[in-house]
Design an enzyme around this catalytic site. Structure first.
Site, PDB file in Angstrom:
ATOM      1  N   HIS A 100       0.738  -1.389  -0.043  1.00  0.00           N
ATOM      2  CA  HIS A 100       0.126  -0.009   0.041  1.00  0.00           C
ATOM      3  C   HIS A 100       0.740   1.154  -0.197  1.00  0.00           C
ATOM      4  CE1 HIS A 100       0.814  -1.198   4.241  1.00  0.00           C
ATOM      5  NE2 HIS A 100       0.604  -0.014   4.616  1.00  0.00           N
ATOM      6  N   HIS A 102       0.908   5.246   1.298  1.00  0.00           N
ATOM      7  CA  HIS A 102       0.365   6.197   1.846  1.00  0.00           C
ATOM      8  C   HIS A 102       0.269   7.441   0.977  1.00  0.00           C
ATOM      9  CE1 HIS A 102       0.559   4.142   5.764  1.00  0.00           C
ATOM     10  NE2 HIS A 102       1.524   3.382   5.362  1.00  0.00           N
TER      11      HIS A 102
HETATM   12  P1  AMP Z   1       1.820   0.459   7.450  1.00  0.00           P
HETATM   13  O1  AMP Z   1       2.331   0.750   8.729  1.00  0.00           O
HETATM   14  O2  AMP Z   1       2.606   0.974   6.408  1.00  0.00           O
HETATM   15  O3  AMP Z   1       1.523  -1.144   7.334  1.00  0.00           O
HETATM   16  O4  AMP Z   1       0.369   1.095   7.319  1.00  0.00           O
HETATM   17  C1  AMP Z   1      -0.948   0.562   7.641  1.00  0.00           C
HETATM   18  C2  AMP Z   1      -2.012   1.552   7.754  1.00  0.00           C
HETATM   19  O5  AMP Z   1      -3.142   0.820   7.533  1.00  0.00           O
HETATM   20  C3  AMP Z   1      -2.076   2.246   8.951  1.00  0.00           C
HETATM   21  O6  AMP Z   1      -1.783   3.497   8.611  1.00  0.00           O
HETATM   22  C4  AMP Z   1      -3.175   2.157   9.784  1.00  0.00           C
HETATM   23  O7  AMP Z   1      -3.848   3.272  10.141  1.00  0.00           O
HETATM   24  C5  AMP Z   1      -3.972   1.782   8.377  1.00  0.00           C
HETATM   25  N1  AMP Z   1      -5.176   0.815   8.732  1.00  0.00           N
HETATM   26  C6  AMP Z   1      -5.164  -0.355   9.535  1.00  0.00           C
HETATM   27  N2  AMP Z   1      -6.737  -0.786   9.393  1.00  0.00           N
HETATM   28  C7  AMP Z   1      -7.437   0.247   8.750  1.00  0.00           C
HETATM   29  C8  AMP Z   1      -8.763   0.461   8.402  1.00  0.00           C
HETATM   30  N3  AMP Z   1      -9.590  -0.735   8.834  1.00  0.00           N
HETATM   31  N4  AMP Z   1      -9.172   1.262   7.453  1.00  0.00           N
HETATM   32  C9  AMP Z   1      -8.489   2.155   7.231  1.00  0.00           C
HETATM   33  N5  AMP Z   1      -7.004   2.281   7.158  1.00  0.00           N
HETATM   34  C10 AMP Z   1      -6.474   1.180   8.213  1.00  0.00           C
END
Ligand code: AMP
Length: 114
Positions: A100, A102
């Site tokens: 993903h 950001h």
């Molecule tokens: P990473 O640390 O790069 O794996 O980022 C994962 C991201 O997913 C974090 O910023 C979380 O806040 C986000 N996240 C986790 N669960 C959800 C959800 N249900 N809806 C939207 N974002 C989420």
């Protein structure tokens, strides 16, 4: 591969605030935003990590990054700027093993990140 939270978001098992979707990607608001604008963009074909993109078709990767750029424009971030972050693996703090990007914007972002 076990389903991650993003697999469940993609197939509708977990609701999100979608900001953009096409045949290649889904973009939705991060549940725990780190900036006034914080959107995640995921490819519909799952890779677990950015590192896998070295082995994916370049057209697929190109469409993913074109979509990330397009989403930032839709969010109105082009003029003032924004940051695109992809965390890869534990040292980078990757929590969800589903690639993903950001998109962070809406405020001045510090450099380098912590
Ligand atoms: P990473 O640390 O790069 O794996 O980022 C994962 C991201 O997913 C974090 O910023 C979380 O806040 C986000 N996240 C986790 N669960 C959800 C959800 N249900 N809806 C939207 N974002 C989420």
């Amino acid at each position: 591969m076990n389903d991650t939270i993003f697999d469940k978001i993609l197939d509708g098992r977990i609701p999100v605030e979608t900001v953009y979707e096409n045949e290649d990607v889904l973009a939705f608001r991060d549940i725990n935003p780190k900036a006034p604008v914080h959107v995640l963009v995921i490819p519909k074909v799952r890779s677990e990590r950015f590192a896998e993109l070295a082995h994916r078709p370049v057209e697929e990767t190109g469409r993913f990054f074109a979509a990330v750029s397009g989403v930032a424009k839709i969010l109105g971030l082009n003029d003032k700027g924004y940051r695109v972050v992809i965390n890869n693996g534990p040292d980078a703090g990757q929590e969800v093993e589903y690639l993903h990007a950001h998109i962070l914007g809406g405020r001045t972002l510090n450099w380098p990140p912590g």
